[in-house]
Design an enzyme around this catalytic site. Structure first.
Site, PDB file in Angstrom:
ATOM      1  N   HIS A 157       0.658  -1.177  -0.117  1.00 31.77           N
ATOM      2  CA  HIS A 157       0.061  -0.104   0.045  1.00 31.77           C
ATOM      3  C   HIS A 157       0.826   1.608  -0.036  1.00 31.77           C
ATOM      4  O   HIS A 157       2.158   1.278   0.154  1.00 31.77           O
ATOM      5  CB  HIS A 157      -1.035  -0.026   1.319  1.00 31.77           C
ATOM      6  CG  HIS A 157      -1.969  -1.060   1.279  1.00 31.77           C
ATOM      7  ND1 HIS A 157      -2.104  -2.225   1.304  1.00 31.77           N
ATOM      8  CD2 HIS A 157      -3.231  -0.826   0.634  1.00 31.77           C
ATOM      9  CE1 HIS A 157      -3.268  -2.729   1.259  1.00 31.77           C
ATOM     10  NE2 HIS A 157      -3.965  -2.013   0.678  1.00 31.77           N
ATOM     11  N   LYS A 206      -0.802   5.026   4.503  1.00 23.19           N
ATOM     12  CA  LYS A 206      -1.474   4.218   5.110  1.00 23.19           C
ATOM     13  C   LYS A 206      -0.707   3.839   6.779  1.00 23.19           C
ATOM     14  O   LYS A 206       0.205   3.531   6.755  1.00 23.19           O
ATOM     15  CB  LYS A 206      -1.451   2.707   4.627  1.00 23.19           C
ATOM     16  CG  LYS A 206      -2.493   1.724   5.147  1.00 23.19           C
ATOM     17  CD  LYS A 206      -2.965   0.339   4.431  1.00 23.19           C
ATOM     18  CE  LYS A 206      -3.589  -0.723   4.758  1.00 23.19           C
ATOM     19  NZ  LYS A 206      -4.980  -0.007   5.172  1.00 23.19           N
TER      20      LYS A 206
END
Length: 251
Positions: free
Chosen positions: A142, A146
């Site tokens: 990700h 995040k």
């Protein structure tokens, strides 16, 4: 038409949900809640508190933070409306609250709103049953903003395999001299960098062959569209706990 309140309206996903709501005929985004009130659309008011909401709301869609859970549920209790919880990083205590809330209102919760990922869950179950004895490793990637790891989707994929192989145990990354891999392990690993939207690989490694099941999201819109589909599905539903499987099976 269901009126949607977007929790986390000024975040990247909140704005994507607002865009997605404009392309469907079953619901409409009528207001939002966010700690910042900088939304530029005058026809879509964003408040910094649920207490300030005056619009009629039929369902709340949340892409904010686990710390907002109590405020979201209290608003839904007060207004007798369902909640679509798309946030990840919930604690065990949070999950207990969500389960308890589902006895009073309709609650939708999923660690990933993509239809493709939810298909992936079924494929992982089938692979785990078919490739018995293979080592299972999950790698998720990700963007560098995040804040939680591993991703909710990685945990969903691990849970899918464990549903078939209940003896499995989770190992989160490895470091140093950690010993030989135990056959009971499901390895879960997180990568953070750049603007990666979301990538998940489930590796089934045998002695002479390796099978990898993958999913890659290229735009956050896929999660926003899933959230709108969930909102349309759950609007008007009786109390209970729902997930993306219910949405898929309703089509």
């Amino acid at each position: 038409m269901a009126n949607i309140l977007i929790s986390g309206a000024n975040g990247k996903m909140g704005k994507k949900v607002f865009e997605a709501a404009g392309f469907n005929d079953l619901s409409k985004a009528v207001c939002g809640v966010d700690i910042t009130c900088d939304f530029s659309n005058p026809n879509f008011p964003v408040y910094n508190s649920f207490d300030k909401v005056t619009e009629k709301v039929d369902v709340v869609v949340d892409f904010s933070s686990p710390v907002c859970l109590d405020n979201i549920l209290n608003f839904c209790f007060k207004n007798n409306c369902p909640a679509v919880l798309c946030t990840t990083g919930y604690t065990e205590s949070d999950i207990e609250k969500i389960n308890a809330a589902s006895k009073k209102i309709a609650v939708f919760r999923s660690g990933n709103m993509s239809l493709g990922v939810n298909l992936l869950l079924d494929l992982v179950k089938k692979a785990a049953a078919t490739l018995y004895g293979f080592d299972i490793e999950i790698i998720e990637k990700h963007h560098n903003q995040k804040v939680d790891a591993p991703s909710g989707t990685a945990l969903m994929l691990a849970d899918a395999a464990k549903e078939v192989l209940p003896e499995k145990e989770y190992t989160y990354g490895r470091k140093g001299i950690c010993g030989k891999r135990d056959k009971k392990e499901i390895g879960i690993h997180a990568v953070r960098g750049g603007n990666i939207v979301g990538e998940h690989d489930v590796i089934f490694a045998g002695n002479f062959e390796t099978v990898t099941i993958s999913h890659q999201a290229t735009d956050r819109s896929v999660f926003a569209n899933g959230a709108i589909a969930a909102a349309n599905f759950i609007a008007g539903k009786k109390s209970g706990l729902y997930n993306m499987t219910d949405v898929i099976n309703s089509k």
